[in-house]
Design an enzyme around this catalytic site. Structure first.
Site, PDB file in Angstrom:
ATOM      1  N   TYR A  49       0.814  -1.217   0.000  1.00  0.00           N
ATOM      2  CA  TYR A  49       0.000   0.000   0.000  1.00  0.00           C
ATOM      3  C   TYR A  49       0.850   1.270   0.000  1.00  0.00           C
ATOM      4  O   TYR A  49       0.355   2.335   0.373  1.00  0.00           O
ATOM      5  CB  TYR A  49      -0.960  -0.015   1.188  1.00  0.00           C
ATOM      6  CG  TYR A  49      -2.189  -0.879   0.961  1.00  0.00           C
ATOM      7  CD1 TYR A  49      -3.039  -0.664  -0.126  1.00  0.00           C
ATOM      8  CD2 TYR A  49      -2.505  -1.909   1.853  1.00  0.00           C
ATOM      9  CE1 TYR A  49      -4.159  -1.447  -0.333  1.00  0.00           C
ATOM     10  CE2 TYR A  49      -3.642  -2.708   1.651  1.00  0.00           C
ATOM     11  CZ  TYR A  49      -4.462  -2.458   0.557  1.00  0.00           C
ATOM     12  OH  TYR A  49      -5.585  -3.238   0.354  1.00  0.00           O
ATOM     13  N   PHE A  57      -5.812   7.591   6.020  1.00  0.00           N
ATOM     14  CA  PHE A  57      -6.241   6.260   6.454  1.00  0.00           C
ATOM     15  C   PHE A  57      -5.115   5.215   6.406  1.00  0.00           C
ATOM     16  O   PHE A  57      -5.350   4.046   6.696  1.00  0.00           O
ATOM     17  CB  PHE A  57      -7.440   5.785   5.618  1.00  0.00           C
ATOM     18  CG  PHE A  57      -7.191   5.766   4.127  1.00  0.00           C
ATOM     19  CD1 PHE A  57      -6.520   4.713   3.529  1.00  0.00           C
ATOM     20  CD2 PHE A  57      -7.633   6.813   3.329  1.00  0.00           C
ATOM     21  CE1 PHE A  57      -6.288   4.687   2.159  1.00  0.00           C
ATOM     22  CE2 PHE A  57      -7.413   6.799   1.946  1.00  0.00           C
ATOM     23  CZ  PHE A  57      -6.734   5.734   1.365  1.00  0.00           C
ATOM     24  N   ARG A  85     -11.731  -5.992 -11.387  1.00  0.00           N
ATOM     25  CA  ARG A  85     -12.191  -4.762 -10.721  1.00  0.00           C
ATOM     26  C   ARG A  85     -13.713  -4.631 -10.818  1.00  0.00           C
ATOM     27  O   ARG A  85     -14.359  -4.140  -9.897  1.00  0.00           O
ATOM     28  CB  ARG A  85     -11.510  -3.538 -11.334  1.00  0.00           C
ATOM     29  CG  ARG A  85      -9.992  -3.501 -11.163  1.00  0.00           C
ATOM     30  CD  ARG A  85      -9.560  -3.065  -9.795  1.00  0.00           C
ATOM     31  NE  ARG A  85      -9.873  -1.678  -9.494  1.00  0.00           N
ATOM     32  CZ  ARG A  85      -9.423  -1.026  -8.422  1.00  0.00           C
ATOM     33  NH1 ARG A  85      -8.617  -1.627  -7.552  1.00  0.00           N
ATOM     34  NH2 ARG A  85      -9.764   0.219  -8.195  1.00  0.00           N
ATOM     35  N   THR A  91     -14.675   0.961  -4.559  1.00  0.00           N
ATOM     36  CA  THR A  91     -13.902   0.927  -3.311  1.00  0.00           C
ATOM     37  C   THR A  91     -14.801   0.974  -2.082  1.00  0.00           C
ATOM     38  O   THR A  91     -14.578   0.250  -1.113  1.00  0.00           O
ATOM     39  CB  THR A  91     -12.905   2.102  -3.292  1.00  0.00           C
ATOM     40  OG1 THR A  91     -12.072   2.006  -4.450  1.00  0.00           O
ATOM     41  CG2 THR A  91     -12.043   2.080  -2.046  1.00  0.00           C
ATOM     42  N   ARG A 102     -17.996  -6.484  -3.246  1.00  0.00           N
ATOM     43  CA  ARG A 102     -18.144  -5.445  -2.210  1.00  0.00           C
ATOM     44  C   ARG A 102     -19.596  -4.996  -2.076  1.00  0.00           C
ATOM     45  O   ARG A 102     -20.071  -4.731  -0.968  1.00  0.00           O
ATOM     46  CB  ARG A 102     -17.235  -4.250  -2.541  1.00  0.00           C
ATOM     47  CG  ARG A 102     -15.750  -4.542  -2.305  1.00  0.00           C
ATOM     48  CD  ARG A 102     -14.878  -3.441  -2.901  1.00  0.00           C
ATOM     49  NE  ARG A 102     -13.464  -3.585  -2.566  1.00  0.00           N
ATOM     50  CZ  ARG A 102     -12.492  -2.902  -3.149  1.00  0.00           C
ATOM     51  NH1 ARG A 102     -12.787  -2.018  -4.108  1.00  0.00           N
ATOM     52  NH2 ARG A 102     -11.239  -3.074  -2.785  1.00  0.00           N
ATOM     53  N   HIS A 115      -8.967  -7.087  -2.303  1.00  0.00           N
ATOM     54  CA  HIS A 115      -8.117  -6.208  -3.108  1.00  0.00           C
ATOM     55  C   HIS A 115      -7.970  -6.796  -4.501  1.00  0.00           C
ATOM     56  O   HIS A 115      -7.853  -8.007  -4.656  1.00  0.00           O
ATOM     57  CB  HIS A 115      -6.728  -6.089  -2.476  1.00  0.00           C
ATOM     58  CG  HIS A 115      -5.717  -5.472  -3.402  1.00  0.00           C
ATOM     59  ND1 HIS A 115      -5.562  -4.108  -3.532  1.00  0.00           N
ATOM     60  CD2 HIS A 115      -4.848  -6.032  -4.283  1.00  0.00           C
ATOM     61  CE1 HIS A 115      -4.623  -3.862  -4.444  1.00  0.00           C
ATOM     62  NE2 HIS A 115      -4.172  -5.006  -4.912  1.00  0.00           N
TER      63      HIS A 115
HETATM   64  P1  DAT Z   1      -9.172  -0.025  -4.108  1.00  0.00           P
HETATM   65  O1  DAT Z   1      -8.954  -1.058  -3.026  1.00  0.00           O
HETATM   66  O2  DAT Z   1     -10.583  -0.056  -4.617  1.00  0.00           O
HETATM   67  O3  DAT Z   1      -8.143  -0.094  -5.208  1.00  0.00           O
HETATM   68  P2  DAT Z   1      -7.761   2.350  -3.173  1.00  0.00           P
HETATM   69  O4  DAT Z   1      -6.559   1.809  -3.868  1.00  0.00           O
HETATM   70  O5  DAT Z   1      -8.168   3.752  -3.459  1.00  0.00           O
HETATM   71  O6  DAT Z   1      -9.042   1.416  -3.421  1.00  0.00           O
HETATM   72  O7  DAT Z   1      -7.547   2.243  -1.590  1.00  0.00           O
HETATM   73  C1  DAT Z   1      -6.930   1.107  -1.037  1.00  0.00           C
HETATM   74  C2  DAT Z   1      -7.690   0.706   0.205  1.00  0.00           C
HETATM   75  O8  DAT Z   1      -7.593   1.744   1.167  1.00  0.00           O
HETATM   76  C3  DAT Z   1      -9.183   0.499  -0.015  1.00  0.00           C
HETATM   77  O9  DAT Z   1      -9.487  -0.800  -0.495  1.00  0.00           O
HETATM   78  C4  DAT Z   1      -9.733   0.750   1.338  1.00  0.00           C
HETATM   79  C5  DAT Z   1      -8.823   1.820   1.894  1.00  0.00           C
HETATM   80  N1  DAT Z   1      -9.404   3.156   1.673  1.00  0.00           N
HETATM   81  C6  DAT Z   1      -9.501   3.825   0.512  1.00  0.00           C
HETATM   82  N2  DAT Z   1     -10.092   5.013   0.666  1.00  0.00           N
HETATM   83  C7  DAT Z   1     -10.397   5.101   1.986  1.00  0.00           C
HETATM   84  C8  DAT Z   1     -11.024   6.069   2.794  1.00  0.00           C
HETATM   85  N3  DAT Z   1     -11.474   7.214   2.281  1.00  0.00           N
HETATM   86  N4  DAT Z   1     -11.176   5.797   4.131  1.00  0.00           N
HETATM   87  C9  DAT Z   1     -10.720   4.643   4.651  1.00  0.00           C
HETATM   88  N5  DAT Z   1     -10.108   3.682   3.949  1.00  0.00           N
HETATM   89  C10 DAT Z   1      -9.952   3.906   2.628  1.00  0.00           C
HETATM   90 MG    MG Z   2      -6.115   0.312  -5.197  1.00  0.00          MG
END
Ligand code: DAT
Ligand code: MG
Length: 148
Positions: A49, A57, A85, A91, A102, A115
């Site tokens: 990450y 977060f 996806r 998300t 989801r 993920h």
């Molecule tokens: P995704 O998992 O859909 O690719 P992302 O890469 O934007 O989404 O974010 C990675 C993870 O971080 C996501 O699965 C959950 C967490 N996350 C994302 N946005 C968030 C938020 N606004 N508050 C809390 N957790 C969040």
């Molecule tokens: Mg992501």
């Protein structure tokens, strides 16, 4: 053939959704190329990450991903990155479409079950990080009934 990295997060494992998630990928017609049930180290979580390091977060995300075992997988097939996806959904589970993983099982963005890599290049990086070269090369006999 295209590959993507999929991980069932600790909430999906604790809630007994592993079988259902795998079933959706199998039924779609994708092929499993790697799978392991594992704990995630702090270091691996932070690398995976890393792109979110500056987000508010980040701390809770790392805490969550390291809070219990996960199922790490590699799936392959035509267009598997983008298609996964779509199977996974948005998300935030509250706004994810019904019919998606989801959308069907979640209500909270911090507990969104699964993920999936967001692009082909990301998939390659994530597969290398989680599996290295430890993947299975095989071709299911049903392949001619999935691809013309
Ligand atoms: P995704 O998992 O859909 O690719 P992302 O890469 O934007 O989404 O974010 C990675 C993870 O971080 C996501 O699965 C959950 C967490 N996350 C994302 N946005 C968030 C938020 N606004 N508050 C809390 N957790 C969040
Ligand atoms: Mg992501």
């Amino acid at each position: 053939m295209e590959r993507t990295f999929i991980m069932i997060k600790p909430d999906g494992v604790q809630r007994g959704l592993v079988g259902d998630v795998i079933k959706r990928f199998e039924q779609k017609g994708f092929t499993l190329a790697g799978m392991k049930f594992m704990s995630v180290s702090q270091e691996l979580a932070e690398q995976h990450y890393g792109v979110h390091k500056e987000r508010p977060f980040f701390g809770s995300l790392i805490e969550f991903i390291t809070s219990g075992p996960v199922v790490a997988m590699v799936w392959q097939g035509d267009g598997v990155v983008a298609s996964s996806r779509l199977l996974i959904g948005a998300t935030n589970p509250l706004t994810a479409d019904p019919g998606t993983i989801r959308g069907d099982y979640g209500v909270n963005v911090g507990r969104n079950l699964i993920h999936g890599s967001d692009a082909i290049e990301t998939a390659q990086t994530e597969i290398a990080l989680w599996f290295g070269d430890d993947l299975v090369e095989w071709m299911p006999t049903v392949t001619p009934w999935i691809y013309e």
